[in-house]
Design a protein around this motif. Structure first.
Motif, PDB file in Angstrom:
ATOM      1  N   SER A 104       0.621  -0.913  -0.353  1.00  0.00           N
ATOM      2  CA  SER A 104       0.039  -0.312  -0.248  1.00  0.00           C
ATOM      3  C   SER A 104       0.791   1.062  -0.017  1.00  0.00           C
ATOM      4  O   SER A 104       2.025   0.884   0.231  1.00  0.00           O
ATOM      5  CB  SER A 104      -0.937  -0.019   1.257  1.00  0.00           C
ATOM      6  OG  SER A 104       0.283  -0.128   1.799  1.00  0.00           O
ATOM      7  N   THR A 144       4.963  -1.383  -8.433  1.00  0.00           N
ATOM      8  CA  THR A 144       3.823  -0.771  -8.855  1.00  0.00           C
ATOM      9  C   THR A 144       5.180   0.044  -8.316  1.00  0.00           C
ATOM     10  O   THR A 144       5.298   0.779  -7.857  1.00  0.00           O
ATOM     11  CB  THR A 144       2.799  -0.693  -7.726  1.00  0.00           C
ATOM     12  OG1 THR A 144       2.382  -1.791  -7.903  1.00  0.00           O
ATOM     13  CG2 THR A 144       1.867   0.205  -8.560  1.00  0.00           C
ATOM     14  N   CYS A 146       5.984   4.090  -8.483  1.00  0.00           N
ATOM     15  CA  CYS A 146       5.241   5.751  -7.879  1.00  0.00           C
ATOM     16  C   CYS A 146       6.361   6.760  -7.908  1.00  0.00           C
ATOM     17  O   CYS A 146       7.115   6.156  -8.269  1.00  0.00           O
ATOM     18  CB  CYS A 146       4.447   5.245  -7.001  1.00  0.00           C
ATOM     19  SG  CYS A 146       3.774   3.852  -6.248  1.00  0.00           S
ATOM     20  N   LEU A 154      -0.737  -3.634  -5.180  1.00  0.00           N
ATOM     21  CA  LEU A 154      -0.644  -3.460  -4.627  1.00  0.00           C
ATOM     22  C   LEU A 154      -2.223  -3.613  -4.383  1.00  0.00           C
ATOM     23  O   LEU A 154      -2.490  -4.285  -4.916  1.00  0.00           O
ATOM     24  CB  LEU A 154      -1.609  -1.396  -4.656  1.00  0.00           C
ATOM     25  CG  LEU A 154      -0.474  -0.795  -4.891  1.00  0.00           C
ATOM     26  CD1 LEU A 154      -0.855   0.600  -5.025  1.00  0.00           C
ATOM     27  CD2 LEU A 154       0.439  -0.734  -3.996  1.00  0.00           C
ATOM     28  N   PHE A 211      -5.838   0.661  -1.295  1.00  0.00           N
ATOM     29  CA  PHE A 211      -5.516   1.733  -2.115  1.00  0.00           C
ATOM     30  C   PHE A 211      -5.598   2.948  -1.875  1.00  0.00           C
ATOM     31  O   PHE A 211      -7.011   3.487  -0.594  1.00  0.00           O
ATOM     32  CB  PHE A 211      -6.212   2.047  -3.224  1.00  0.00           C
ATOM     33  CG  PHE A 211      -5.396   0.054  -3.526  1.00  0.00           C
ATOM     34  CD1 PHE A 211      -4.984   0.221  -5.218  1.00  0.00           C
ATOM     35  CD2 PHE A 211      -6.903  -0.822  -3.472  1.00  0.00           C
ATOM     36  CE1 PHE A 211      -4.796  -0.753  -5.239  1.00  0.00           C
ATOM     37  CE2 PHE A 211      -6.433  -1.863  -3.944  1.00  0.00           C
ATOM     38  CZ  PHE A 211      -5.156  -1.911  -5.021  1.00  0.00           C
ATOM     39  N   PHE A 266      -9.511   5.352  -5.183  1.00  0.00           N
ATOM     40  CA  PHE A 266      -8.886   4.662  -6.666  1.00  0.00           C
ATOM     41  C   PHE A 266      -9.811   3.970  -6.999  1.00  0.00           C
ATOM     42  O   PHE A 266      -9.379   3.562  -8.353  1.00  0.00           O
ATOM     43  CB  PHE A 266      -7.745   4.383  -6.080  1.00  0.00           C
ATOM     44  CG  PHE A 266      -6.789   4.223  -6.595  1.00  0.00           C
ATOM     45  CD1 PHE A 266      -5.429   4.431  -7.493  1.00  0.00           C
ATOM     46  CD2 PHE A 266      -6.295   2.340  -7.214  1.00  0.00           C
ATOM     47  CE1 PHE A 266      -4.693   4.000  -8.381  1.00  0.00           C
ATOM     48  CE2 PHE A 266      -4.970   1.989  -7.781  1.00  0.00           C
ATOM     49  CZ  PHE A 266      -4.823   3.037  -8.791  1.00  0.00           C
ATOM     50  N   LEU A 267     -10.080   2.926  -6.003  1.00  0.00           N
ATOM     51  CA  LEU A 267     -10.634   2.112  -6.366  1.00  0.00           C
ATOM     52  C   LEU A 267     -12.432   2.283  -7.290  1.00  0.00           C
ATOM     53  O   LEU A 267     -12.991   2.862  -5.904  1.00  0.00           O
ATOM     54  CB  LEU A 267     -11.144   0.513  -5.829  1.00  0.00           C
ATOM     55  CG  LEU A 267      -9.921  -0.584  -5.812  1.00  0.00           C
ATOM     56  CD1 LEU A 267      -9.986  -1.613  -4.888  1.00  0.00           C
ATOM     57  CD2 LEU A 267      -9.608  -0.949  -6.772  1.00  0.00           C
ATOM     58  N   VAL A 272      -5.677  -5.248  -9.905  1.00  0.00           N
ATOM     59  CA  VAL A 272      -5.294  -4.826  -8.347  1.00  0.00           C
ATOM     60  C   VAL A 272      -4.551  -6.189  -7.889  1.00  0.00           C
ATOM     61  O   VAL A 272      -4.993  -7.467  -7.907  1.00  0.00           O
ATOM     62  CB  VAL A 272      -5.799  -3.840  -7.640  1.00  0.00           C
ATOM     63  CG1 VAL A 272      -6.129  -2.456  -8.709  1.00  0.00           C
ATOM     64  CG2 VAL A 272      -7.339  -4.370  -7.773  1.00  0.00           C
ATOM     65  N   LEU A 310     -11.186   1.617 -11.873  1.00  0.00           N
ATOM     66  CA  LEU A 310     -10.031   2.429 -10.909  1.00  0.00           C
ATOM     67  C   LEU A 310     -10.702   3.697 -11.864  1.00  0.00           C
ATOM     68  O   LEU A 310     -11.736   4.323 -12.743  1.00  0.00           O
ATOM     69  CB  LEU A 310      -8.925   2.911 -11.720  1.00  0.00           C
ATOM     70  CG  LEU A 310      -8.044   1.391 -11.416  1.00  0.00           C
ATOM     71  CD1 LEU A 310      -6.174   1.466 -11.714  1.00  0.00           C
ATOM     72  CD2 LEU A 310      -8.238   0.651  -9.763  1.00  0.00           C
ATOM     73  N   THR A 312     -14.829  -1.415  -5.584  1.00  0.00           N
ATOM     74  CA  THR A 312     -13.609  -0.151  -5.092  1.00  0.00           C
ATOM     75  C   THR A 312     -14.919   0.766  -5.114  1.00  0.00           C
ATOM     76  O   THR A 312     -16.064   0.724  -5.239  1.00  0.00           O
ATOM     77  CB  THR A 312     -13.185  -0.454  -6.803  1.00  0.00           C
ATOM     78  OG1 THR A 312     -14.228   0.434  -7.659  1.00  0.00           O
ATOM     79  CG2 THR A 312     -11.746  -0.544  -7.149  1.00  0.00           C
ATOM     80  N   ALA A 364      -4.647   3.579   4.340  1.00  0.00           N
ATOM     81  CA  ALA A 364      -3.868   2.140   3.201  1.00  0.00           C
ATOM     82  C   ALA A 364      -3.732   1.651   5.039  1.00  0.00           C
ATOM     83  O   ALA A 364      -4.507   0.080   5.127  1.00  0.00           O
ATOM     84  CB  ALA A 364      -3.352   1.476   2.785  1.00  0.00           C
TER      85      ALA A 364
END
Lengths: 1084, 389
Positions: A151, A241, A243, A364, A367, A371-372, A445, A469, A928, A935
């Motif tokens: 996360s 992932t 970032c 991840l 989230f 996000f979801l 995800v 997403l 989501t 997180a």
């Protein structure tokens, strides 16, 4: 010369006696980095030498700094014969290369020998002076931060989440046959440890380069694995992932980072393919474009070769194709498309052959809020491959030269080996992607990959959760305003993620939809399966529990292709049964959703084992699960019927008991409110056992469980009976205990600070006679159940407590051996507050989320930070070709790579099979939420400050370890870097060391000790997201030998108890920088 | 289905006090008995045997009712016991040098638990210590542990541990200067109480005081420890204040050996009984002071010369090692038994001894007042402690 590494050897203690005559040791130390070696003076006749050496200085490339470990060898000086090695310490200096992580490594390290284990300790100080190097063609990626945490790390904010990065490197295994060897076991173990250390360093550097290319600065959810392929070599692979993270305390970087993508975003429409029909990403796209399709990737294909770019499997399966906009609304379609296009645009890269960008995957599992949007369900793919030795002249005669393996790296050398492995994974990922598409989702995800190897057969597995997403995070064009509005109204907190992402008229599989029990507006499936953690604001009723499906299947021993075929044929059945078991057990618990689902299929010589673990919960938004109905095959037989009804009663009782146990009391909802405007394709779903051939006998039975649909178990043979029995044999944990395999236990939110991380390993030997599937299943079931019982017993002093992140790994090291490894953490909680209703919790988290949102989690996905041409998804059918053509690999090689995937066809056919068979299962879909809490599973406000008294008086600082990303009752103030360690331990005196149990017990204790020592030396006091990725144990009792390989990783952190937070925060920086030469004391 | 391997390792090492006690008491887990076979036989067979048989330790735990309390099965208990036994076995090496336990990195154990581990490991059984107190801590004695085990009902394993502890502590502090108790505490991190006991054990072993004679059987370890402490405080080199400032390289160990010079000087006390006038004067002083205060006055008056002779002769004999060893036998024979046969109440013994010591100061012809005080001060305490049934 961009870096200067400085090392000082201070002292040693508790050294072993090396000179029997004097009972003392004449120790000195060799410090080696790359090809440079320094030595200290010999400190005569002492078990506690004080070298106090000068600073040894190494001037090195930053590339080497990333790849090479610092190697410290302690030796006993011998005037007349060769010096005896006492042991070694490998120090990964990577954490010193980030600007804000550790500044110095200083402390006592256990001196480790692969034969004797830990032999004393050595105090070392390491520093790095890094010179800035602006060379854009550099090979190093210093400064990219790595996190195992899946996360966004606690003290960071995600500015941009770029997406999937992967890499693998391959080398010959210095010791693929540990029994036959020429050099000493110690030498080959050390060669292996060093090689893997180098390879993971290199891998990390390369991933770092990819991240820099994507303009990110960190990798989150970094998962690195080793495949010990035996003769065919050693593969080190990693996914993560990428970032752009921003340290929370420094808000400065936020604005620019945010602006640049949006600026570039605007340019995109001009750069893009001019085809207006399929193009959907631009702000100019009309909302109600009926021509939207699920697979608009064509529009972005101009860069790819002429091959067809429609990669979805939709034509084949008929799933999810066609216009999505008819009824569910253009909105949804748009959402999907924008998401997808955004993801695809991210694929844009200056390097045409950078294939990694094509996968919209995220490792991840938790989230940021919003996000979801929707969760579609679990997607997974498996493939059986034959490992083959690669004849590569580069291998010949290069052992011992630690650098030469780099020649084999696929980027720099024409070796086809990694290319093969790469292609294999690309294929699997492609499969995953198309599955996700079929579920109407454009991202995956909670993605992870794993392998199981036996002899020359290898099963590659990947799984994740298909998801949609939020486009709000993808762009900030003109559409956003109205989109957002709709989003707000359509996605109420706590249930939005449950709403189906696919079109209900074109469902990818038969599912039973109802209106969401929460908002009553959108449709939800009856059951939801996911691989992610439960979103924080999800409305849950009652508590969750660990649910496992366990399965064994015998298989004939076979060689090579025949073996692979046999495995391929068995796999679909296993998957199907595992899902059936999961579904049954879920219903038995009275729950309707699974989180953190992890299905592991392990291959052995003569059997396959499947182990699925997940955390079951009751989502308020989903309908109440129906019961389980048992149907007899011969309804006329009186006594049989009696038996059946007896069983039925037992099942009903169990369900009732479980509901009570887990406090599942959903509010009664009257029929009118729910309404039922959805034409229900079936009033009840029936699951027929795969073995059952007759389905018609049951049709006349009234199976309905009131108005709800019931699950039917047909008892048609003894097998089925066994299965029903086994359903009922799972005993619930003793009172005061809960267990789950996710980060937190749904329904418990008042953790206290006591934590106990542990690893437990069991190996059982099956009696070789008359092995049947039933007997196997029973053995395996007993093994797991007994293991859990043992854990509950051992941890009884912590009650009330919860076992979190329970991670089972099963392997089949030999013919009749089953090995189960469990790592988990027990966390105590406050019973008095445990009854806090979920509602207040949800409110709280919402509140928090809203406050957090602003500062924490405004991170648009990076759709467009490169304004370069986007790269399309290669089509599924031809992905191999397109992939290889993309990467500019000659045709000849392409041919070989196709050869290696000779089982691809079979695989895809069984995957189809699974798809058909397991459709009922897959309905487990996902969701989501818009407002997911940050997180951290635990609202800080809920912590009780019941911190244990500081361990005064101890000379060794306490280092906590946990597989979770947080520490209850404490705040993580700093991430010091990734811990990634690989150890080999071998013995030729197994009996003397207490047998296999004694040997492994000591080794695991030593591994923990070395992890703790490294963390303490970095100035940390905890490891979070700790994971034991590999524990390979081999024994040869006849020879009195055993060997074990362990690979662990995690994030070293500094945490501060919340009770001490105010006091310490001011002192924190000072405390961190102070190297405590006296033993790495750390505040706890 | 047999279990080949079964382990549990926690980041914080789990310590179950009850299992620790069983382990210390020498009850075998699977480890002791069945694994004994394991070393000789096939692993598979032994695995089965282990399941079928319940080890002593597990049986004892079952008897404690733990299964009912927790709802666990015997197999779970067996597995748990084995885990703990393995842990203890690995810890044992560290427990031999407790400071190592504090500095080691392998086991993360909270300090309070570390203290408990050490304290319990070095604890000993009264019955056992009485058997070996004053004996040479040698291989010979170790061979007798079988008999001691049979006699006391303490397992041989536990006897060995206790014996080895004594010997280890002895070896470490033997050559050291400074306070015996402090040395022991510093090197073994024991509680004050336990360190004092060990000081007594070491002191007795070093001076080989006889404690095993039948007539000494009524004395407890506590009695001897009490005497040892007084003797360490007053009769050793370390007891003399000036010693640390005047370190004599040849000097004997400060606290472990009796002050030879002092013992030599004790001969001078003989005059108290050899000189008839002095003896008579001493007697009359004591009798005058105690008349009417003592319940057993007449017995005392009749026995005075015998008692005094006994006490002084004990002092005079201490120059010989053999007589030093018999110190307690002599004290009991010469003083405690006569008192006991006349049924002296403890209070009368106290009054008598006080007066007996004090009166010497009034003897003009006696020049060794300081020596007398150093001797009698300690002896008085010891005798009072020794006078019981």
């Amino acid at each position: 010369m961009p870096g200067k590494l400085k090392v000082k050897i201070v002292a040693g203690r508790h050294l072993p006696v090396m000179d029997r005559a004097s009972d003392l040791t004449d120790a000195f130390v060799e410090v080696k980095f790359g090809n440079t070696t320094f030595k200290t003076d010999v400190y005569l006749k002492s078990l506690n030498p004080q070298w106090n050496s000068e600073w040894f200085k190494f001037e090195v490339d930053d590339e080497d700094l990333q790849d090479e470990p610092l190697q410290i060898t302690v030796l006993d000086h011998d005037t007349y014969s060769a010096n005896d090695a006492i042991g070694k310490v490998y120090i990964d200096i990577d954490p010193l290369l980030y600007s804000e992580a550790a500044t110095v490594i200083s402390g006592w390290f256990p001196i480790y020998d692969t034969i004797h284990g830990i032999r004393g300790e050595i105090n070392v100080v390491v520093k790095v002076d890094l010179f800035n190097d602006l060379n854009r063609f550099r090979q190093s990626s210093c400064g990219v931060k790595f996190f195992c945490t899946t996360s966004i790390p606690k003290c960071y904010r995600a500015v941009i989440i770029h997406g999937f990065v992967e890499e693998l490197v391959v080398n010959e295994d210095p010791e693929y046959q540990w029994i036959d060897r020429i050099r000493t076991p110690r030498a080959s173990n050390e060669a292996r440890q060093r090689l893997i250390s180098l390879m993971s360093g290199e891998l990390q550097r390369k991933i770092g380069l990819k991240v820099l290319e994507m303009r990110g600065n960190a990798v989150v959810g970094y998962l690195q694995c080793f495949d010990l392929e035996g003769e065919s070599g050693l593969v080190v692979r990693a996914i993560g992932t990428a970032c752009t993270l921003d340290k929370l305390s420094s808000p400065a970087a936020f604005l620019p980072a945010c602006n640049s993508p949006s600026k570039e975003m605007k340019e995109i429409p001009f750069n893009e393919d001019p085809n207006p029909n399929t193009h959907s990403s631009g702000p100019s796209t009309p909302l109600k474009n009926q021509t939207y399709s699920f697979s608009p990737s064509k529009s972005y294909s101009r860069q790819s070769s002429s091959s067809d770019t429609d990669l979805s499997l939709t034509p084949k399966t008929g799933m999810g194709s066609g216009s999505a906009g008819k009824e569910g609304g253009p909105f949804k379609a748009l959402l999907r498309q924008q998401t997808q296009s955004a993801l695809e645009q991210r694929g844009g890269s200056p390097h045409r052959f950078c294939r990694r960008r094509e996968f919209p995957f995220f490792t991840l599992t938790a989230f940021p809020p919003g996000f979801l949007v929707h969760v579609g369900g679990v997607v997974s793919a498996r493939s059986v491959k034959l490992l083959d030795r690669i004849h590569n002249p580069a291998f010949v005669g290069i052992m011992g030269n630690t650098r030469s393996y780099k020649l084999l790296d696929w980027n720099s050398f024409n070796s086809d080996e990694p290319e093969t492995r790469d292609a294999w994974w690309a294929e699997i990922r492609q499969e995953i992607k198309s599955h996700a598409k079929a579920l109407g989702c454009h991202a995956v995800v909670g993605y992870s990959e794993s392998t199981s190897i036996c002899e020359e057969v290898c099963i590659l597995s990947a799984s994740g959760t298909a998801a949609v997403l939020n486009p709000r995070f993808l762009q900030d064009g003109t559409v956003e305003g109205c989109l957002e509005q709709r989003l707000e109204e359509n996605l109420p907190a706590g249930c939005g993620f449950c709403h189906i992402p696919y079109d209900e008229l074109n469902m990818p599989f038969p599912a039973h939809l109802t209106y969401c029990y929460n908002c009553r507006k959108q449709k939800v499936p009856d059951v939801l399966f996911t691989t992610i953690d439960l979103p924080m604001d999800a409305a849950v009723i009652g508590k969750g529990c660990l649910i496992q499906a366990r399965l064994c299947r015998l298989k004939k021993k076979a060689q090579a292709e025949a073996n692979a075929t046999a495995i391929s044929n068995l796999l679909p059945f296993m998957e199907y049964e595992v899902h059936t078991q999961l579904m049954n057990k879920l219903k038995l618990k009275g729950m309707n959703a699974l989180f953190g689902l992890r299905i592991q299929i392990s291959v052995g010589e003569n059997m396959l084992m499947g182990l699925a673990s997940a955390t079951g919960v009751y989502l308020a938004a989903l309908p109440t699960p129906g019961g389980i109905q048992i149907a007899g095959k011969t309804p006329n037989d009186g006594s049989y019927e009696q038996h059946i009804s007896h069983m039925q009663k037992k099942i009903n009782d169990t369900i009732a008991k479980n509901k009570e146990l887990y406090e599942i009391n959903p509010p009664e909802i009257s029929e009118e409110i729910i309404g039922s405007p959805i034409p229900e394709p079936r009033q009840r779903s029936r699951l027929l056992r795969s073995q059952s051939e007759s389905s018609d006998e049951v049709t006349e039975l009234d199976l309905s469980h009131g108005k709800k649909d019931a699950f039917v178990l047909e008892i048609d043979d003894t097998d089925a009976m066994e299965d029903v029995h086994s359903l009922l044999t799972d005993v619930p944990p003793p009172s005061g205990f809960y267990s789950c395999n996710t980060e937190i236990m749904p329904g418990i939110n008042n953790w206290t600070s006591e934590i106990q991380m542990f690893t437990s390993v069991r190996v059982i030997r099956l009696s070789s006679l008359n092995l049947t599937n039933q007997a196997l299943n029973k053995n395996f079931n007993d093994l797991c159940e007994n293991l859990l019982k043992s854990l509950y017993f051992k941890l009884r002093s912590m009650i009330p407590c919860c076992l979190c992140h329970v991670n089972f790994t099963v392997s089949l090291p030999e013919d009749e051996l089953i090995q189960v490894t469990v790592t988990a953490v027990a966390i105590t909680f406050d019973k008095n507050q445990a009854l806090q209703t979920t509602k207040t919790h949800a409110e709280k988290s919402l509140q928090r989320a809203s406050t957090d949102n602003e500062e924490l989690l405004q991170f648009p996905l990076e759709l467009c930070s490169d304004a370069l041409p986007s790269h399309p998804f290669p089509p599924a059918k031809e992905h191999l070709e397109s992939a290889s053509s993309n990467s500019g690999i000659p045709a000849a090689q392409r041919a070989t790579s196709v050869d290696y995937s000779s089982f691809a066809d079979r695989c895809s056919s069984w995957i189809e099979l699974i798809k058909l068979k397991a459709q009922t299962i897959r309905r487990g879909s996902i969701k989501t939420t818009v407002t997911v809490e940050k997180a951290s599973p635990v609202g800080e406000g809920n912590f009780r400050n019941r911190s244990s008294p500081p361990c005064a008086n101890s000379t060794v600082g306490v280092v906590k370890m946990t597989p979770l990303s947080f520490i209850p009752g404490a705040k993580i103030t700093k991430y010091l870097g990734i811990i990634n360690m690989f150890f080999i331990r071998e013995t030729t005196s197994l009996r003397e060391e207490g047998g296999v149990s004694g040997f492994l017990h000591a080794f695991i204790a030593e591994v923990f000790a070395m992890v703790r020592a490294h963390v303490a030396a970095l100035g940390g006091n905890a490891v979070v997201s700790y994971i034991m990725k590999q524990c390979v144990f081999m024994e040869n009792p006849n020879k009195n030998q055993a060997q074990c390989l362990i690979n662990v990783s995690g994030d070293a952190v500094v945490f501060v108890r919340e009770s001490e937070l105010e006091v310490v925060s001011t002192q924190q920086p000072a405390a961190n920088c102070q190297p405590s030469c006296t033993g790495g004391e750390v505040t706890t | 289905m047999t279990s080949e391997l079964d382990i549990f390792v926690g980041n914080t090492t789990l310590i179950d006090e009850d299992v620790y006690r069983l382990w210390l008491d020498g009850y075998s887990g699977l480890w002791g008995t069945v694994c004994g076979c394991r070393f000789g036989g096939a692993v598979v067979l032994d695995g089965r045997a282990g399941r079928a048989r319940m080890s002593d330790a597990v049986a004892l735990r079952v008897r404690s009712g733990i299964l009912e309390q927790t709802g666990a099965t015997a197999a779970v208990l067996q597995s748990d016991t084995m885990d703990h036994y393995r842990t203890f076995q690995m810890l044992e090496r560290l427990l031999h040098a407790p400071p190592k336990l504090l500095h080691q990195l392998i086991f993360q154990i909270p300090p309070s638990r570390q203290a408990l581990l050490i304290e319990r490991y070095y604890a000993f059984d009264e019955a056992f210590v009485r058997e070996v107190l004053g004996k040479k801590l040698s291989k010979g004695t170790k061979k007798d542990l079988d008999d001691i085990s049979t006699k006391t009902g303490i397992t041989l394993k536990s006897c060995r541990r206790q014996f080895d502890n004594f010997k280890r502590v002895f070896k470490v502090v033997e050559e050291m200067r400074g306070s015996l108790v402090d040395n022991i505490q510093q090197h073994f991190l024991l509680s004050d109480r336990l360190a004092r006991d060990y000081a007594a054990i070491v002191f007795f072993a070093n001076n080989r005081f006889e404690t095993g004679k039948k007539k000494l059987q009524y004395l407890s370890f506590g009695d001897f420890a009490f005497c040892a402490e007084l003797m360490i405080q007053n009769w050793t080199l370390g007891a003399v204040g000036e010693a640390p400032t005047d370190p004599d390289p040849q000097a004997d160990d400060m606290d472990m050996d009796l002050d030879k010079e002092f013992l030599q000087d004790l001969k001078e006390l003989k005059v108290l009984v050899a000189d008839k006038d002095l003896l008579d004067l001493h007697k009359s002083l004591v009798c005058t002071a105690l008349r009417g205060k003592l319940g057993v006055f007449s017995e005392m008056e009749a026995n005075f010369k015998n008692l005094s002779r006994g006490l002084v002769n004990v002092a005079a004999k201490l120059t010989h090692n053999k007589d030093v060893r018999d110190l307690f036998v002599d004290l009991v024979e010469k003083f405690v038994e006569p008192c006991r046969s006349d049924h002296w109440p403890l209070n009368d013994v106290r009054l008598f001894l006080n007066q007996y010591s004090a009166s010497v100061h009034s003897l003009d012809g006696f020049r060794h007042q300081a020596l007398w005080d150093r001797y009698m001060g300690t002896l008085r305490g010891c005798l009072l402690r020794l006078c019981h049934d």
